[in-house]
Design a protein around this motif. Sequence first.
Motif, PDB file in Angstrom:
ATOM      1  N   SER A  57      20.719  53.096  30.541  1.00 27.68           N
ATOM      2  CA  SER A  57      21.068  51.938  29.581  1.00 27.68           C
ATOM      3  C   SER A  57      22.181  52.736  28.832  1.00 27.68           C
ATOM      4  O   SER A  57      22.066  53.646  28.311  1.00 27.68           O
ATOM      5  CB  SER A  57      19.968  51.371  28.904  1.00 27.68           C
ATOM      6  OG  SER A  57      19.434  52.315  28.014  1.00 27.68           O
ATOM      7  N   GLY A  58      23.037  51.959  28.418  1.00 29.30           N
ATOM      8  CA  GLY A  58      24.273  52.463  27.653  1.00 29.30           C
ATOM      9  C   GLY A  58      25.259  53.187  28.410  1.00 29.30           C
ATOM     10  O   GLY A  58      26.508  53.334  27.956  1.00 29.30           O
ATOM     11  N   ALA A  59      25.177  53.478  29.628  1.00 30.72           N
ATOM     12  CA  ALA A  59      25.907  54.022  30.506  1.00 30.72           C
ATOM     13  C   ALA A  59      26.555  53.128  31.564  1.00 30.72           C
ATOM     14  O   ALA A  59      27.531  52.973  31.823  1.00 30.72           O
ATOM     15  CB  ALA A  59      25.372  55.398  31.244  1.00 30.72           C
ATOM     16  N   VAL A  60      25.590  52.187  32.096  1.00 32.66           N
ATOM     17  CA  VAL A  60      25.675  51.338  33.236  1.00 32.66           C
ATOM     18  C   VAL A  60      26.694  50.459  32.758  1.00 32.66           C
ATOM     19  O   VAL A  60      27.797  49.874  33.611  1.00 32.66           O
ATOM     20  CB  VAL A  60      24.620  50.902  34.005  1.00 32.66           C
ATOM     21  CG1 VAL A  60      23.952  51.816  34.690  1.00 32.66           C
ATOM     22  CG2 VAL A  60      23.675  50.223  32.664  1.00 32.66           C
ATOM     23  N   GLU A  61      26.706  49.869  31.278  1.00 32.65           N
ATOM     24  CA  GLU A  61      27.579  49.043  30.774  1.00 32.65           C
ATOM     25  C   GLU A  61      29.029  49.270  31.023  1.00 32.65           C
ATOM     26  O   GLU A  61      29.982  48.412  30.856  1.00 32.65           O
ATOM     27  CB  GLU A  61      27.178  48.609  29.651  1.00 32.65           C
ATOM     28  CG  GLU A  61      25.873  47.930  29.352  1.00 32.65           C
ATOM     29  CD  GLU A  61      24.472  48.952  29.309  1.00 32.65           C
ATOM     30  OE1 GLU A  61      24.800  50.240  29.646  1.00 32.65           O
ATOM     31  OE2 GLU A  61      23.483  48.637  29.100  1.00 32.65           O
ATOM     32  N   ASN A 101      19.042  43.265  42.466  1.00 33.04           N
ATOM     33  CA  ASN A 101      17.636  43.141  41.858  1.00 33.04           C
ATOM     34  C   ASN A 101      17.051  44.370  41.517  1.00 33.04           C
ATOM     35  O   ASN A 101      15.818  44.335  41.045  1.00 33.04           O
ATOM     36  CB  ASN A 101      16.566  42.164  42.680  1.00 33.04           C
ATOM     37  CG  ASN A 101      17.409  40.744  42.720  1.00 33.04           C
ATOM     38  OD1 ASN A 101      17.989  40.278  41.627  1.00 33.04           O
ATOM     39  ND2 ASN A 101      17.181  39.991  43.687  1.00 33.04           N
ATOM     40  N   ASN A 102      17.444  45.530  42.135  1.00 34.23           N
ATOM     41  CA  ASN A 102      16.999  46.773  42.159  1.00 34.23           C
ATOM     42  C   ASN A 102      17.429  47.641  40.709  1.00 34.23           C
ATOM     43  O   ASN A 102      16.702  48.486  40.549  1.00 34.23           O
ATOM     44  CB  ASN A 102      16.919  47.552  43.195  1.00 34.23           C
ATOM     45  CG  ASN A 102      16.590  47.262  44.382  1.00 34.23           C
ATOM     46  OD1 ASN A 102      15.614  46.311  44.474  1.00 34.23           O
ATOM     47  ND2 ASN A 102      17.088  47.569  45.877  1.00 34.23           N
ATOM     48  N   MET A 103      18.167  46.866  39.764  1.00 32.09           N
ATOM     49  CA  MET A 103      18.693  47.376  38.765  1.00 32.09           C
ATOM     50  C   MET A 103      17.536  47.533  37.672  1.00 32.09           C
ATOM     51  O   MET A 103      16.791  46.329  37.462  1.00 32.09           O
ATOM     52  CB  MET A 103      19.865  46.556  38.147  1.00 32.09           C
ATOM     53  CG  MET A 103      21.024  46.738  38.790  1.00 32.09           C
ATOM     54  SD  MET A 103      22.043  48.078  38.869  1.00 32.09           S
ATOM     55  CE  MET A 103      22.711  47.896  37.237  1.00 32.09           C
ATOM     56  N   GLN A 104      17.591  48.446  36.836  1.00 32.35           N
ATOM     57  CA  GLN A 104      16.519  48.166  35.651  1.00 32.35           C
ATOM     58  C   GLN A 104      16.670  47.162  34.649  1.00 32.35           C
ATOM     59  O   GLN A 104      15.898  46.449  34.453  1.00 32.35           O
ATOM     60  CB  GLN A 104      16.526  49.517  34.882  1.00 32.35           C
ATOM     61  CG  GLN A 104      16.200  50.823  35.395  1.00 32.35           C
ATOM     62  CD  GLN A 104      14.722  50.997  35.474  1.00 32.35           C
ATOM     63  OE1 GLN A 104      13.989  50.445  34.461  1.00 32.35           O
ATOM     64  NE2 GLN A 104      14.030  51.428  36.597  1.00 32.35           N
ATOM     65  N   ARG A 105      18.062  46.659  34.580  1.00 29.56           N
ATOM     66  CA  ARG A 105      18.584  45.476  34.123  1.00 29.56           C
ATOM     67  C   ARG A 105      19.752  45.084  34.533  1.00 29.56           C
ATOM     68  O   ARG A 105      20.862  45.840  34.722  1.00 29.56           O
ATOM     69  CB  ARG A 105      18.779  45.908  32.444  1.00 29.56           C
ATOM     70  CG  ARG A 105      18.657  44.736  31.604  1.00 29.56           C
ATOM     71  CD  ARG A 105      18.807  44.986  30.269  1.00 29.56           C
ATOM     72  NE  ARG A 105      20.050  45.820  30.200  1.00 29.56           N
ATOM     73  CZ  ARG A 105      20.337  46.557  28.879  1.00 29.56           C
ATOM     74  NH1 ARG A 105      19.404  46.597  27.686  1.00 29.56           N
ATOM     75  NH2 ARG A 105      21.202  47.589  28.596  1.00 29.56           N
ATOM     76  N   ILE A 107      23.287  43.799  36.030  1.00 30.50           N
ATOM     77  CA  ILE A 107      24.458  43.683  35.678  1.00 30.50           C
ATOM     78  C   ILE A 107      25.204  42.950  36.524  1.00 30.50           C
ATOM     79  O   ILE A 107      25.364  43.564  37.863  1.00 30.50           O
ATOM     80  CB  ILE A 107      25.117  45.072  35.146  1.00 30.50           C
ATOM     81  CG1 ILE A 107      24.193  45.447  33.794  1.00 30.50           C
ATOM     82  CG2 ILE A 107      26.472  44.729  34.626  1.00 30.50           C
ATOM     83  CD1 ILE A 107      24.953  46.656  33.394  1.00 30.50           C
ATOM     84  N   ALA A 108      26.008  42.037  36.421  1.00 31.97           N
ATOM     85  CA  ALA A 108      26.664  41.464  37.410  1.00 31.97           C
ATOM     86  C   ALA A 108      27.564  42.383  38.311  1.00 31.97           C
ATOM     87  O   ALA A 108      28.421  42.864  37.570  1.00 31.97           O
ATOM     88  CB  ALA A 108      27.501  40.284  36.848  1.00 31.97           C
ATOM     89  N   GLY A 109      27.576  42.191  39.588  1.00 36.99           N
ATOM     90  CA  GLY A 109      28.555  42.906  40.451  1.00 36.99           C
ATOM     91  C   GLY A 109      27.916  44.287  40.876  1.00 36.99           C
ATOM     92  O   GLY A 109      28.092  44.893  41.803  1.00 36.99           O
ATOM     93  N   GLN A 110      26.920  44.856  40.096  1.00 42.48           N
ATOM     94  CA  GLN A 110      26.385  46.283  40.261  1.00 42.48           C
ATOM     95  C   GLN A 110      25.041  46.040  41.001  1.00 42.48           C
ATOM     96  O   GLN A 110      24.580  44.926  41.043  1.00 42.48           O
ATOM     97  CB  GLN A 110      26.025  46.731  38.975  1.00 42.48           C
ATOM     98  CG  GLN A 110      27.189  47.226  38.133  1.00 42.48           C
ATOM     99  CD  GLN A 110      26.927  48.191  36.830  1.00 42.48           C
ATOM    100  OE1 GLN A 110      25.635  48.343  36.464  1.00 42.48           O
ATOM    101  NE2 GLN A 110      27.723  48.466  35.868  1.00 42.48           N
ATOM    102  N   LEU A 130      25.398  51.597  41.490  1.00 42.59           N
ATOM    103  CA  LEU A 130      26.587  51.566  42.194  1.00 42.59           C
ATOM    104  C   LEU A 130      27.470  50.523  41.309  1.00 42.59           C
ATOM    105  O   LEU A 130      27.049  49.247  40.918  1.00 42.59           O
ATOM    106  CB  LEU A 130      26.742  51.117  43.574  1.00 42.59           C
ATOM    107  CG  LEU A 130      25.822  51.693  44.725  1.00 42.59           C
ATOM    108  CD1 LEU A 130      25.958  50.906  45.914  1.00 42.59           C
ATOM    109  CD2 LEU A 130      26.301  53.004  44.804  1.00 42.59           C
ATOM    110  N   GLY A 131      28.624  50.768  40.981  1.00 47.09           N
ATOM    111  CA  GLY A 131      29.548  50.021  40.145  1.00 47.09           C
ATOM    112  C   GLY A 131      29.915  48.925  40.828  1.00 47.09           C
ATOM    113  O   GLY A 131      30.077  47.909  39.981  1.00 47.09           O
TER     114      GLY A 131
END
Lengths: 155, 239
Positions: A57-61, A101-105, A107-110, A130-131
């Motif tokens: 968090s803070g990086a994926v964004e 849906n495997n993201m911790q939180r 984010i659209a597209g990732q 993945l970006g």
Amino acid sequence: MVRSAGIDVAVPRGWDAEIYQRDGDFTGQSAGDAGASRPVVHLGTFPLPSSRGDFGSGAVEIMNQDDLLVVLFEYGRESVGTPLFARSGIPRVAAADFGPNNMQRPIAGQSGAQYFFNQSGRAFCLYVVLGAHARRNELVPEVNQVLAGLTIDPE
Amino acid sequence: MTAVLIIEGVAIILLAILVVGLLRSNADVLRALHELGAGEPGTRTTGSRHQHPAPQREGTAPDVSGSTLSGSAVHVGVTGTGHPTLLAFLSTGCSACMGLWEGLATGVGRIGGDDTRLVVVAKGPEAESESRLRELTPEGVSLVQSTEAWTDYEVPVSPYFVLVDGPSGSVIGEGSAGSWNQVTSLMSQALADAGTGRPDRIDNGELRADAELRRAGILPGDPRLYHDERPGNGRGMSA
């Protein structure tokens, strides 16, 4: 090459990497070894911000579509031998493993993927973001290249 | 008498050679001092690509590996990235660095565009005061302690700055500067010299002025290029 806590990473050209010790009183998941400090490895194809969470968090964004984030998170000794960490050896990832849906939180597209495994008597979670999910076939080989350069020694 | 004159002549010639040698030696010393910025405090302009840190590692700038103030092992990608990186080699002990530490939070946004990444590189814990570094480093600023990087980049003085082109890994510019304004000026000039965003040339290397003249129908030899309307007479130098 970055080395700390018995973990060696051959960092690919242009990537950032950091191995730090997280606090022992981690409460987000059962990391065990209350009070013990455990390493977390972050690798990214982009400048890793100085402030970020253990799972990115803070990086994926700030990732763009070509970016990758690889997280290696060590759990406590009592996790070794449990069913969740039954898989032996550092995993290799496949495009089919990734999903939004495997993201911790989310984010659209990732998209993300998570693997639990043991190596050298230690228990880990590998978490990859993945970006762009749409580019998973191109990005996944880069992840496996990083994982091929990862070495984990016994404690 | 003739012998005395001959001896005197030889002595004069030898003295002349000695004087010339001393003058040349002095000139070399002055040249070296000038390159080190002597006489121009804080404005060493080794600039551009002529003195970049060792065309080492096949001509690409080395990545920076070291530790953070929290003790993490860290690696900063410098080569093969999509953005330029400005490495600021600072120390806590140099008085010229103080203003730069203070200006870290605000002083670098203009260098090379907004995508330029700033990384402060201090020497390792064996050579730096970590407590002082904690005091001086603003939150959110990337700082790596790496004596190895100082060696890799052959940093001669502090403060010292190196601007690396991400995609190519080439050093665009480097030098010492005593303020962020000087850093901005130094690196902007280096960027212009490097050709990225170079204002006087277009993509194919043609001078921008030539291209604009060509589009206006003014070609080499056109009488309108010359004040006295006589081509080839000294390129507009006529009175």
